[in-house]
Each structure stands twice: as structure tokens, then as C-alpha cells.
Scaffold this active site. Structure first.
Site, mmCIF file in Angstrom:
data_model
loop_
_atom_site.group_PDB
_atom_site.id
_atom_site.type_symbol
_atom_site.label_atom_id
_atom_site.label_comp_id
_atom_site.label_asym_id
_atom_site.label_seq_id
_atom_site.Cartn_x
_atom_site.Cartn_y
_atom_site.Cartn_z
ATOM 1 N N THR A 18 0.809 -1.218 0.000
ATOM 2 C CA THR A 18 0.000 0.000 0.000
ATOM 3 C C THR A 18 0.844 1.269 0.000
ATOM 4 O O THR A 18 0.489 2.267 -0.635
ATOM 5 C CB THR A 18 -0.912 -0.018 1.256
ATOM 6 O OG1 THR A 18 -1.737 -1.167 1.151
ATOM 7 C CG2 THR A 18 -1.766 1.213 1.355
ATOM 8 N N ASP A 62 1.771 -7.027 -4.056
ATOM 9 C CA ASP A 62 1.017 -7.064 -2.815
ATOM 10 C C ASP A 62 1.721 -8.117 -1.960
ATOM 11 O O ASP A 62 2.163 -9.151 -2.484
ATOM 12 C CB ASP A 62 -0.426 -7.506 -3.107
ATOM 13 C CG ASP A 62 -1.285 -7.472 -1.857
ATOM 14 O OD1 ASP A 62 -2.100 -6.537 -1.737
ATOM 15 O OD2 ASP A 62 -1.139 -8.370 -1.002
ATOM 16 N N SER A 63 1.830 -7.878 -0.665
ATOM 17 C CA SER A 63 2.693 -8.787 0.103
ATOM 18 C C SER A 63 2.113 -10.187 0.243
ATOM 19 O O SER A 63 2.830 -11.113 0.624
ATOM 20 C CB SER A 63 3.042 -8.201 1.472
ATOM 21 O OG SER A 63 1.959 -8.237 2.327
ATOM 22 N N SER A 64 0.832 -10.380 -0.096
ATOM 23 C CA SER A 64 0.281 -11.740 -0.103
ATOM 24 C C SER A 64 0.953 -12.605 -1.175
ATOM 25 O O SER A 64 0.874 -13.827 -1.128
ATOM 26 C CB SER A 64 -1.226 -11.721 -0.379
ATOM 27 O OG SER A 64 -1.844 -10.935 0.570
ATOM 28 N N THR A 94 2.118 -4.625 4.249
ATOM 29 C CA THR A 94 2.084 -4.935 5.686
ATOM 30 C C THR A 94 1.658 -6.377 5.982
ATOM 31 O O THR A 94 2.069 -6.944 6.990
ATOM 32 C CB THR A 94 1.126 -3.988 6.424
ATOM 33 O OG1 THR A 94 -0.154 -4.080 5.800
ATOM 34 C CG2 THR A 94 1.632 -2.571 6.403
ATOM 35 N N ASP A 95 0.838 -6.961 5.075
ATOM 36 C CA ASP A 95 0.203 -8.246 5.416
ATOM 37 C C ASP A 95 1.197 -9.353 5.765
ATOM 38 O O ASP A 95 0.966 -10.111 6.694
ATOM 39 C CB ASP A 95 -0.723 -8.704 4.272
ATOM 40 C CG ASP A 95 -1.906 -7.762 4.089
ATOM 41 O OD1 ASP A 95 -2.177 -6.981 5.024
ATOM 42 O OD2 ASP A 95 -2.546 -7.807 3.019
ATOM 43 N N THR A 281 2.651 -21.254 21.324
ATOM 44 C CA THR A 281 1.342 -20.980 21.917
ATOM 45 C C THR A 281 0.482 -20.064 21.037
ATOM 46 O O THR A 281 1.009 -19.202 20.329
ATOM 47 C CB THR A 281 1.486 -20.351 23.320
ATOM 48 O OG1 THR A 281 0.186 -19.963 23.792
ATOM 49 C CG2 THR A 281 2.393 -19.135 23.331
ATOM 50 N N GLN A 282 -0.840 -20.272 21.131
ATOM 51 C CA GLN A 282 -1.760 -19.382 20.426
ATOM 52 C C GLN A 282 -1.887 -18.033 21.148
ATOM 53 O O GLN A 282 -2.429 -17.080 20.598
ATOM 54 C CB GLN A 282 -3.150 -20.027 20.337
ATOM 55 C CG GLN A 282 -3.157 -21.266 19.485
ATOM 56 C CD GLN A 282 -4.519 -21.934 19.409
ATOM 57 O OE1 GLN A 282 -5.542 -21.368 19.795
ATOM 58 N NE2 GLN A 282 -4.550 -23.147 18.908
ATOM 59 N N CYS A 283 -1.424 -17.981 22.399
ATOM 60 C CA CYS A 283 -1.480 -16.715 23.144
ATOM 61 C C CYS A 283 -0.479 -15.724 22.540
ATOM 62 O O CYS A 283 0.552 -16.132 22.016
ATOM 63 C CB CYS A 283 -1.103 -16.926 24.611
ATOM 64 S SG CYS A 283 -2.197 -18.037 25.481
#
Ligand code: ASN
Length: 348
Positions: A18, A62-64, A94-95, A281-283
Site C-alpha cells: 500500500t 502485494d505482500s500476499s 504490511t500483510d 502458543t496461540q497466546c
């Protein structure tokens, strides 16, 4: 300015995203900006105490769309220009910026110059853009000196107000300007009225060795994110993916997973085949400690290794990097549990 009175030189590499978009006056549509005209577009850049050269991708991405081939391309540009410039600023969407930053930190062994990634949530050519401030401050940080050495000697992300270690950072917001966080490592600098550097946490290379880039990645890696009620066939299919070498398993809390027989059997079969399973961890904050609960200990007993407080981005790119270096599963396990370039917190 350097001690020899030569201005600090910065290479700006525009990959896409972007930040590089402006609104066409004719069509009103967003289109890629020509960075040749950067200093005319942002005259404030002329006030910085450094010279700025630019390289832009012919087809901004695009960063994807960015993966190992582009990580390598960015690293090659840095390597080819390493002796000429004092610092590098990479403009990136940014992605997936946190994946690229992590990957570059592993590719660029012995880095002793700043590589600062930044981007924006709003295009450079829009009225309320965050791109201008991000770009100016990223360049200022890349040009900062500590005597005759660069102040920053590692791969970082600068976004909104903070400079963060690249392999500790995740994108956390799809629309806030404050879009990135480094939860498990302190920010390296905070840009307010002035820029405050957090010197004790900034990486300094002790031995001056020549830059040694590594250009091979192996993408036979998967992410297994656990959730309550997960069906055996999903886990079985993922772990039986042909040629799979490594798995980043995102578990609950301090590294816990169901202790159902079917689940542990599939995990054991995979680790017995030499698939490296890394527990993170997902945390957002905190570290995996498989010895704390029975539900974590079962994983340890079945050959899973700890990813400590790694981000997903760092664990995935580190696995790709280590397998890409031709290491055996046992060697990959060993290196996954060491900090190569400050990506995890482990006792020395
Ligand atoms: N889709 C964009 C990208 O990552 C988002 C951005 O740059 N803000 O390339």
C-alpha cells in the site's frame, strides 16, 4: 553524518504494498508510485542528514504474493549493495511483512548494518497517510550512527511509533495505524518527539565477520492450529502431507493439547517419521512450557519440541531456513531450540 564527514547513505528498496500507491489524477484509481520522484513528492526527505538511493521492483507486489523467492531477491539486492550503503530500508506490504522480516533475519548471517522494513496502512498519496511518517522515521533510524558504526545492526520493522526486532513482530491490526506488535521482546526504539533507543535490547554483532547470505528455503512446512473439537481426519491429513518435514503446532496456553489417544498416536507417528513438530502458543504473550501441565507433557513424551516464545512467522521461516540448509531432523530440532538471531528467549 559519519565520522569521516561523508553523509550516511541509505538504499531504499520498494517491493510493493500500500505504501507505494498514489491516486491517479486522471482516473482517481490507486496506482504504483515512481520512487524516482520520491524527494519531489516528500521534500522533507531532503532535510535528513543522509543520501537516499532507490531500487524499485519492476512489478510491485502485494505482500500476499511474497514468499521465499522474493525474500531471496530482497536479500540479494542487500548483499550486492552491502559494501556501498550504510543502511537499508525495505518498503513492503504490511500483510506478510513479519514473515519477510523473520526470513531476512535468518538469511543475512553476520549482518552488521540496519535493514528496516516499513510500509503503511494508507497509501503514500492519500491525505491521512501513515506512510510518510513511517518512511521518514525508518530512514532516520537506518541512518543513525553510534560513533563510526550503525546504531542498528539487525533486521527490524518500524511502524507507527515503534522499532521492533523483525523476527519478534506480528501484524495485529487490519485497520489501525498501530498495526504491529512485538509481544515477547521489548521495542528497540520509540519515536515520539525524539527517537529513544532501547540500547540494552538492541543486537550488537560482537565479531565483525563478512555478511554470509543463505539463499535456500524448503517449504515442506505446515501450520497446525489446534481448536477444541478438531476432527481426527484433519490432523491425520495434515500430518500425512507428502514430503512434510516440519510443523508449527499452535497449541493452547503454555503449550497444551488434548491428550486423546488418537491425537497423541498421530503426533507420535509423525515424529517417528522424522517430522519436526514445534510447539508454540496461540497466546500473544508468554512461552511454551511443556512440563507445566500433563496436557503439555504428553506432547514432550511424543517427540514434540518447544518453540518457546516464538511468533508463528519466525517459527515457520526458521523451519524453512533450517531444512533449506540441508540439516537433518535432529539438527533442525537442536537449532529450533537455540536462538540464532534473537528470535526466541532461551537461557544460555
Ligand atoms: N495488501 C497490502 C499488502 O500487504 C496491505 C498493506 O500494505 N497495507 O501488500
Amino acid at each position: 553524518m559519519k565520522e569521516n564527514n561523508k553523509p550516511t547513505s541509505i538504499l531504499l528498496i520498494y517491493t510493493g504494498g500500500t505504501i507505494g500507491m498514489i491516486q491517479s489524477q486522471e482516473t482517481g484509481l490507486l496506482e504504483p508510485f515512481d520512487f524516482q520522484y520520491l524527494s519531489q513528492f516528500i521534500p522533507d526527505l531532503n532535510a535528513l542528514d543522509c543520501t537516499i538511493s532507490t531500487i524499485q521492483f519492476e512489478n510491485p507486489l502485494d505482500s500476499s504474493e511474497i514468499g521465499p523467492d522474493v525474500w531471496i531477491k530482497i536479500a540479494q539486492i542487500i548483499t550486492e549493495n552491502y559494501a556501498i550503503y550504510d543502511g537499508f530500508v525495505v518498503l513492503h506490504g504490511t500483510d506478510t511483512m513479519a514473515f519477510t522480516a523473520s526470513a531476512l533475519s535468518f538469511i543475512l548471517e553476520n549482518l552488521s548494518k540496519p535493514v528496516i522494513l516499513t510500509g503503511s496502512q494508507l497509501p503514500l498519496g492519500m491525505l491521512r497517510t501513515d506512510g510518510k511518517e513511517n518512511l521518514i522515521t525508518a530512514i532516520e533510524i537506518a541512518a543513525a550512527r553510534d560513533g563510526d558504526s550503525p546504531l542498528i545492526q539487525e533486521v527490524c520493522i518500524f511502524f507507527e511509533n515503534d522499532l521492533m526486532r523483525g523476527n519478534r513482530t506480528s501484524k495485529t491490526s487490519a485497520d489501525n495505524f498501530n498495526a504491529f506488535h512485538s509481544y515477547n521482546y521489548p521495542v528497540l526504539a520509540h519515536a515520539g518527539i525524539s527517537i529513544h533507543y532501547n540500547l540494552p535490547h538492541i543486537y550488537r554483532s560482537k565479531l565483525r565477520k563478512p555478511l554470509k547470505p543463505h539463499y535456500t528455503f524448503d517449504n515442506h512446512i505446515a501450520i497446525l492450529k489446534l481448536f477444541p473439537g478438531m476432527s481426527p481426519s484433519v490432523v491425520e491429513n495434515l500430518l500425512n502431507t507428502p514430503n512434510l518435514k516440519g510443523v508449527v503446532m499452535e497449541t493452547f496456553g503454555s503449550g497444551n493439547a488434548p491428550s486423546s489417544e488418537w491425537f497423541l498416536k498421530l503426533i507420535r507417528e509423525a515424529t517417528d517419521k522424522g517430522i519436526v513438530i514445534v510447539n508454540i502458543t496461540q497466546c500473544h504473550t508468554g512461552s511454551v512450557e511443556m512440563g507445566r501441565y500433563k496436557t503439555g507433557h504428553h506432547l514432550l513424551e511424543n517427540g514434540v519440541i518447544s518453540g518457546y516464545d516464538s511468533t508463528t512467522e519466525s517459527a515457520v521461516t526458521k523451519l524453512m531456513f533450517l531444512f533449506g540448509s540441508g540439516l537433518s531432523p535432529e539438527e533442525v530440532k537442536e537449532y529450533m531450540q537455540c536462538s540464532l538471531i534473537g528470535e526466541i528467549t532461551v537461557e544460555d
